[in-house]
Every structure is written in structure tokens, then in C-alpha cells.
Design a protein around this motif. Structure first.
Motif, mmCIF file in Angstrom:
data_model
loop_
_atom_site.group_PDB
_atom_site.id
_atom_site.type_symbol
_atom_site.label_atom_id
_atom_site.label_comp_id
_atom_site.label_asym_id
_atom_site.label_seq_id
_atom_site.Cartn_x
_atom_site.Cartn_y
_atom_site.Cartn_z
ATOM 1 N N ILE A 1 9.322 0.600 5.765
ATOM 2 C CA ILE A 1 8.469 1.312 4.817
ATOM 3 C C ILE A 1 9.051 2.679 4.474
ATOM 4 O O ILE A 1 9.105 3.074 3.304
ATOM 5 C CB ILE A 1 7.041 1.444 5.384
ATOM 6 C CG1 ILE A 1 6.365 0.063 5.442
ATOM 7 C CG2 ILE A 1 6.203 2.422 4.557
ATOM 8 C CD1 ILE A 1 5.063 0.047 6.210
ATOM 9 N N THR A 2 9.481 3.398 5.484
ATOM 10 C CA THR A 2 10.022 4.740 5.228
ATOM 11 C C THR A 2 11.362 4.670 4.495
ATOM 12 O O THR A 2 11.682 5.571 3.708
ATOM 13 C CB THR A 2 10.172 5.528 6.538
ATOM 14 O OG1 THR A 2 10.975 4.777 7.462
ATOM 15 C CG2 THR A 2 8.805 5.793 7.158
ATOM 16 N N ALA A 3 12.133 3.608 4.730
ATOM 17 C CA ALA A 3 13.399 3.454 4.015
ATOM 18 C C ALA A 3 13.172 3.284 2.519
ATOM 19 O O ALA A 3 14.032 3.638 1.696
ATOM 20 C CB ALA A 3 14.177 2.259 4.563
ATOM 21 N N ASP A 4 12.010 2.748 2.163
ATOM 22 C CA ASP A 4 11.660 2.585 0.753
ATOM 23 C C ASP A 4 10.974 3.820 0.176
ATOM 24 O O ASP A 4 10.480 3.788 -0.955
ATOM 25 C CB ASP A 4 10.730 1.378 0.584
ATOM 26 C CG ASP A 4 11.442 0.053 0.833
ATOM 27 O OD1 ASP A 4 12.682 0.015 0.692
ATOM 28 O OD2 ASP A 4 10.764 -0.937 1.174
ATOM 29 N N GLY A 5 10.909 4.904 0.967
ATOM 30 C CA GLY A 5 10.304 6.140 0.502
ATOM 31 C C GLY A 5 8.837 6.289 0.835
ATOM 32 O O GLY A 5 8.193 7.256 0.408
ATOM 33 N N GLY A 6 8.288 5.354 1.612
ATOM 34 C CA GLY A 6 6.874 5.430 1.972
ATOM 35 C C GLY A 6 6.632 6.241 3.227
ATOM 36 O O GLY A 6 7.571 6.646 3.924
ATOM 37 N N LYS A 7 5.364 6.457 3.529
ATOM 38 C CA LYS A 7 4.961 7.185 4.731
ATOM 39 C C LYS A 7 4.250 6.221 5.672
ATOM 40 O O LYS A 7 3.301 5.536 5.272
ATOM 41 C CB LYS A 7 4.035 8.345 4.367
ATOM 42 C CG LYS A 7 4.707 9.440 3.553
ATOM 43 C CD LYS A 7 3.739 10.565 3.236
ATOM 44 C CE LYS A 7 2.725 10.144 2.186
ATOM 45 N NZ LYS A 7 1.863 11.281 1.776
ATOM 46 N N ALA A 8 4.708 6.178 6.922
ATOM 47 C CA ALA A 8 4.114 5.239 7.870
ATOM 48 C C ALA A 8 4.322 5.714 9.287
ATOM 49 O O ALA A 8 5.268 6.442 9.596
ATOM 50 C CB ALA A 8 4.725 3.844 7.703
ATOM 51 N N VAL A 9 3.410 5.283 10.153
ATOM 52 C CA VAL A 9 3.510 5.528 11.582
ATOM 53 C C VAL A 9 3.051 4.251 12.279
ATOM 54 O O VAL A 9 2.211 3.516 11.744
ATOM 55 C CB VAL A 9 2.637 6.730 12.002
ATOM 56 C CG1 VAL A 9 1.162 6.434 11.777
ATOM 57 C CG2 VAL A 9 2.889 7.120 13.439
ATOM 58 N N LEU B 1 0.822 -1.201 0.000
ATOM 59 C CA LEU B 1 0.000 0.000 0.000
ATOM 60 C C LEU B 1 0.859 1.256 0.000
ATOM 61 O O LEU B 1 0.578 2.222 -0.717
ATOM 62 C CB LEU B 1 -0.928 -0.007 1.211
ATOM 63 C CG LEU B 1 -2.034 -1.077 1.210
ATOM 64 C CD1 LEU B 1 -2.698 -1.158 2.574
ATOM 65 C CD2 LEU B 1 -3.074 -0.790 0.123
ATOM 66 N N ALA B 2 1.931 1.241 0.806
ATOM 67 C CA ALA B 2 2.838 2.394 0.857
ATOM 68 C C ALA B 2 3.558 2.581 -0.470
ATOM 69 O O ALA B 2 3.746 3.712 -0.933
ATOM 70 C CB ALA B 2 3.835 2.214 1.994
ATOM 71 N N ALA B 3 3.959 1.475 -1.091
ATOM 72 C CA ALA B 3 4.649 1.566 -2.383
ATOM 73 C C ALA B 3 3.747 2.164 -3.457
ATOM 74 O O ALA B 3 4.226 2.807 -4.394
ATOM 75 C CB ALA B 3 5.130 0.184 -2.812
ATOM 76 N N ALA B 4 2.437 1.971 -3.315
ATOM 77 C CA ALA B 4 1.491 2.546 -4.268
ATOM 78 C C ALA B 4 1.144 3.993 -3.948
ATOM 79 O O ALA B 4 0.380 4.627 -4.679
ATOM 80 C CB ALA B 4 0.217 1.700 -4.304
ATOM 81 N N GLY B 5 1.682 4.502 -2.825
ATOM 82 C CA GLY B 5 1.505 5.915 -2.501
ATOM 83 C C GLY B 5 0.677 6.219 -1.272
ATOM 84 O O GLY B 5 0.559 7.383 -0.882
ATOM 85 N N ALA B 6 0.092 5.208 -0.652
ATOM 86 C CA ALA B 6 -0.731 5.454 0.527
ATOM 87 C C ALA B 6 0.133 5.690 1.760
ATOM 88 O O ALA B 6 1.216 5.124 1.888
ATOM 89 C CB ALA B 6 -1.662 4.267 0.781
#
Length: 303
Positions: free
Chosen positions: A49-57, A25-30
Motif C-alpha cells: 500500500i505504501t509503495a503505491d503512495g498510500g498510508k497504512a499501518v 480504500l488507500a488508493a482513494a485517499g484513506a
């Protein structure tokens, strides 16, 4: 699939299938709210997730009670401003045959899987209806819930209930533009590695990095956790805006639509059916072709 601007909560997403869903989901932009009961595991998932450029908490909470559900929804809104997608993946196992299963074995599994799906979906539905822009509820079920499985009274019952809730909520939430689907995944996880027919092939694939053999990926529909994640991303997307009330299986190279329960044979008797009348006509009537039950035993090809 483009999920830019979407916000998702994935319960039980610190490792395994849940982590694969969150990463996809993060890789798709969520933006993703990761959930686990272990803070270290949740933190590691967020870092990945963030290391791959995604946004997560991350949110550390034991899914089941309403408080945890509210905590997850509030984290999505507080950190990212909204909630668009909920994936209810959190679960535990307490496998025992019926005569050995304790009340706690039963209650703990039902609390996490079934009640946890209910409380999280309710909190998410309230928020999505307030936003007025639709949403996606993606509920994780299991082949055990569709067919039953030895030693899994609690788990199978909960997973069957999850599919029933998906079909019910698809009706209730349609006017709000919220789709609800159940996913029936099969993947190489810590649990499936305990199945004797699967274990050698999974261990060999992990040792060498080679793909799982075709008999597993096609005949058994079993692959990696990442093989399942594409369906989650699809169901979260606008492309799936008209897909709702379905139970969809995925694993390895196989994508399948599960049928809902339906009458397969019907007979009529004027004035109704007595016990004797049923007994006389069962075996050559309605009961002539009984339904199968249980997950079929896997069969590895002969060497």
C-alpha cells in the motif's frame, strides 16, 4: 471517489479480498489499518500500500474477542487520529457436513465471522459516536448466508447473522449518521478455485493474464478480487451517505441488491390452523411454490 482525510480499518486484509479492499480504500485517499494474524503477511500488505503512495499501518491480531477489536480501533486513532470506516472481512473456513462437524469447527468459524464482526463493529461504533461525525460499517457476508451451502453450517449461519446485524445496526446507528451495509462478494479466490466448474477458467486466466470468460463474469457474477473493491470504496464515501441497511452483491460484471426475507404466500383459516388443516391445504396453498435453497450449481458452457 475521494476518501482524503478518512481512516479505515479492514480486518483480515493481509491477502485476497481483504487486501483488495484495503488497497482500494488507500488508493482513494484513506489511511488504512491492515489486519492479519501473520505478521509477515500484514507487513507485506502495508508495504504494498505504501509503495503505491498510500498510508497504512499493520496490526497483528486474531479477530473475535473484544481485545482485538479495541486494538484495531486504538491503532486507527493513535496512528491517524480518528476512525471513519470499518470493513469486517476476517474469516476462516471449517467445512464439514452436519453429522461430521465438531463443536470446535462450529465455534471457531462463528467466533471469527459473527462474534468478530460484532466486537469490531461495537468498538468502531463507540468511537464514531464519540467523534460525532458519522461513519461507515461495511460488513462482509456471502451468498452462502443468503441461500445456504452444502457443508457450511457454521459459515452460512454466521454470514446470515452478519446481514441481520447490518439491518439491526442500520436502525440503531441512524441518528448518529453511521451507515451499515452488508456486502455479498463473489470472486476468484483460493476457495472458489476448488469448485470444479470454476477451476479450469480461473487457472487459465491466471496463467495467461486474460480476463475471465463472460459466462463467469456475467452469468455467475464471478471476477477478480479487484472487481469487488469498487463497492467497498463507494460505500465508504460521502456519495453513499444515504445507503444503509442493505445487502449488496457484487462480482465480475454483476452488481445486485439482495431482497430481505419476505412473505411470499399467505393463507388464512378462521380460528387458526390445525395440523390436519395445514396438511390438507399445504400443497395447493401456501406451499404450492416452495422457495429454492442452496447456491445453484455453476454451469460452464458446453464446448
Amino acid at each position: 471517489m475521494d476518501l482524503q482525510g478518512k481512516v479505515a480499518v479492514v480486518t483480515g486484509s493481509g491477502r485476497g479480498l481483504g487486501l483488495a479492499y484495503a488497497r482500494a480504500l488507500a488508493a482513494a485517499g484513506a489511511a488504512v489499518v491492515v489486519n492479519d494474524i501473520d505478521a509477515d503477511v500484514a507487513d507485506a500488505a502495508v508495504r504494498a500500500i505504501t509503495a503505491d503512495g498510500g498510508k497504512a499501518v499493520g496490526v497483528v491480531a486474531a479477530v473475535g474477542d473484544s481485545e482485538a477489536a479495541e486494538q484495531l480501533t486504538e491503532a486507527a486513532v493513535r496512528e491517524f487520529g480518528r476512525l471513519d470506516v470499518l470493513v469486517t472481512n476476517a474469516g476462516i473456513l471449517r467445512d464439514r457436513v452436519l453429522w461430521k462437524m465438531t463443536d470446535d469447527d462450529f465455534d471457531s468459524v462463528v467466533k471469527v465471522h459473527l462474534r468478530g464482526t460484532f466486537t469490531c463493529a461495537r468498538a468502531a461504533a463507540v468511537r464514531m459516536r464519540e467523534q460525532g461525525e458519522g461513519g461507515r460499517l461495511i460488513l462482509i457476508s456471502s451468498p452462502a448466508g443468503q441461500r445456504g451451502n452444502f457443508g457450511q453450517t457454521n459459515y452460512a449461519a454466521a454470514k446470515a447473522g452478519i446481514v441481520a446485524m447490518a439491518r439491526t445496526w442500520a436502525l440503531e446507528l441512524a441518528r448518529a449518521g453511521i451507515t451499515v451495509n452488508a456486502v455479498v462478494p463473489v470472486a476468484a479466490t483460493a476457495m472458489t478455485k476448488t469448485i470444479p466448474a470454476f477451476a479450469p477458467a480461473i487457472e487459465e486466466a491466471e496463467r495467461t493474464g486474460a480476463p475471465l470468460p463472460d459466462w463467469l463474469r456475467k452469468d455467475e457474477g464471478l471476477g477478480t478480487v479487484d472487481d469487488v473493491a469498487g463497492l467497498i470504496t463507494f460505500l465508504a464515501s460521502d456519495t453513499a451517505k444515504d445507503v444503509t441497511g442493505q445487502a449488496i452483491g457484487i462480482g465480475g460484471d454483476r452488481l445486485a441488491l439482495w431482497a430481505h426475507p419476505t412473505e411470499t404466500a399467505v393463507a388464512f383459516a378462521d380460528g387458526g390452523w390445525s395440523a390436519d388443516a395445514i396438511g390438507e391445504r399445504w400443497h395447493d396453498g401456501v406451499g404450492a411454490e416452495p422457495q429454492t435453497y442452496g447456491i445453484p450449481a455453476p454451469k460452464a458452457p458446453e464446448a
